[in-house]
Design an enzyme around this catalytic site. Sequence first.
Site, PDB file in Angstrom:
ATOM      1  N   ARG A   1     -57.214 -11.959  36.348  1.00 56.01           N
ATOM      2  CA  ARG A   1     -58.527 -11.401  36.645  1.00 56.01           C
ATOM      3  C   ARG A   1     -59.574 -11.808  35.611  1.00 56.01           C
ATOM      4  O   ARG A   1     -60.436 -11.022  35.223  1.00 56.01           O
ATOM      5  CB  ARG A   1     -58.460  -9.870  36.757  1.00 56.01           C
ATOM      6  CG  ARG A   1     -57.495  -9.371  37.825  1.00 56.01           C
ATOM      7  CD  ARG A   1     -57.857  -9.865  39.219  1.00 56.01           C
ATOM      8  NE  ARG A   1     -56.897  -9.414  40.200  1.00 56.01           N
ATOM      9  CZ  ARG A   1     -55.836 -10.132  40.600  1.00 56.01           C
ATOM     10  NH1 ARG A   1     -55.623 -11.342  40.116  1.00 56.01           N
ATOM     11  NH2 ARG A   1     -55.004  -9.645  41.495  1.00 56.01           N
TER      12      ARG A   1
ATOM     13  N   SER B   1     -58.597  -3.054  44.772  1.00 56.68           N
ATOM     14  CA  SER B   1     -57.863  -2.452  43.657  1.00 56.68           C
ATOM     15  C   SER B   1     -58.849  -2.014  42.589  1.00 56.68           C
ATOM     16  O   SER B   1     -59.632  -2.819  42.087  1.00 56.68           O
ATOM     17  CB  SER B   1     -56.868  -3.456  43.070  1.00 56.68           C
ATOM     18  OG  SER B   1     -55.889  -3.796  44.014  1.00 56.68           O
TER      19      SER B   1
ATOM     20  N   GLU C   1     -61.294  -2.647  37.331  1.00 53.31           N
ATOM     21  CA  GLU C   1     -61.307  -4.049  37.757  1.00 53.31           C
ATOM     22  C   GLU C   1     -62.671  -4.482  38.271  1.00 53.31           C
ATOM     23  O   GLU C   1     -63.106  -5.599  37.984  1.00 53.31           O
ATOM     24  CB  GLU C   1     -60.235  -4.291  38.829  1.00 53.31           C
ATOM     25  CG  GLU C   1     -60.170  -5.740  39.271  1.00 53.31           C
ATOM     26  CD  GLU C   1     -58.971  -6.031  40.127  1.00 53.31           C
ATOM     27  OE1 GLU C   1     -59.142  -6.614  41.215  1.00 53.31           O
ATOM     28  OE2 GLU C   1     -57.843  -5.691  39.716  1.00 53.31           O
TER      29      GLU C   1
END
Length: 308
Positions: A176, A226, A296
């Site tokens: 990420r 998410s 995130e």
Amino acid sequence: MQYMDHLEALCKQVGASFAAEESLAAHTTFRVGGACRAFVTVPHKDAFVALRRFLAEAELPHHLIGRGSNLIVADKGYDGVVLMLAPEARICRQGENTLNAWAGGSLKSLCMAAADAALTGLEFAYGIPGTVGGAVYMNAGAYGGEMSQVVTSVDAVDEKGGLCTLSADALELSYRHSCFMRNQMVILGVNVSLTQGDPAVIREKMDELMHKRIDKQPLEYPSAGSTFKRPEGSYASMLIDQCGLKGLTVGGAQVSEKHAGFVINCGGATCDDILRLCAKVRDEVYRQTGYTLELEPELLGIAPSDLL
């Protein structure tokens, strides 16, 4: 306001659309957030270069978004210009196994183009609801695959409007993360290298993974996917579930009862609802397990001091 008038005139000149005081709730999958000073949809590379140069010279704060599928916007909005690359899929084949894609197109369209060309390697990305550029920006991944496995280079523009091409090695792709998170460069085009495959097998795998998403994820509610990054040594959804937090609600925001890794907008949620719920989840998971969860999604118009 004079700069806004100049910006609007430039948009007309380069064929970009311009909207003043545009609500950003309509441009995020969470469906929350206030307005920005101006919202500009950029049709092509030359237009983006011209706009970036103007914004840099005028010292106007600006931010590029994709589909807003990994973004939380402040209730007060963003006191700056929001840019979005035109969402059309522009994909061409370059060589036997390489595809070039406009960064503003959907990741799904790139996956479908790969399947049509009998190229395998992007099946994992079929259900990820973002743009091609956004997928590289965050090194999106699922089901054992991630963009770092297929990206060979990107075409980008720096903060002053200069164009360049970056090889995969220069992108710093990890979990990420990419180099674009720490610099001011913007992705305009992406090259991916795939391998020859059986179109029927490719589509079967894409359908299989999409059905898994539908079965396991609360896709019927607005969310940013998410909500927390995977902590080293564990999984966010497992920790949240283990702590008994499914269904926890603040205002219109809720920890999904279907998948603990998703915070959803179950009706009328505000950015403040979402952030307060995420803080409760973070604090309780840390209290019970010792793991620290990190958000995130990207934050826009939200200062570190705004976080609980």
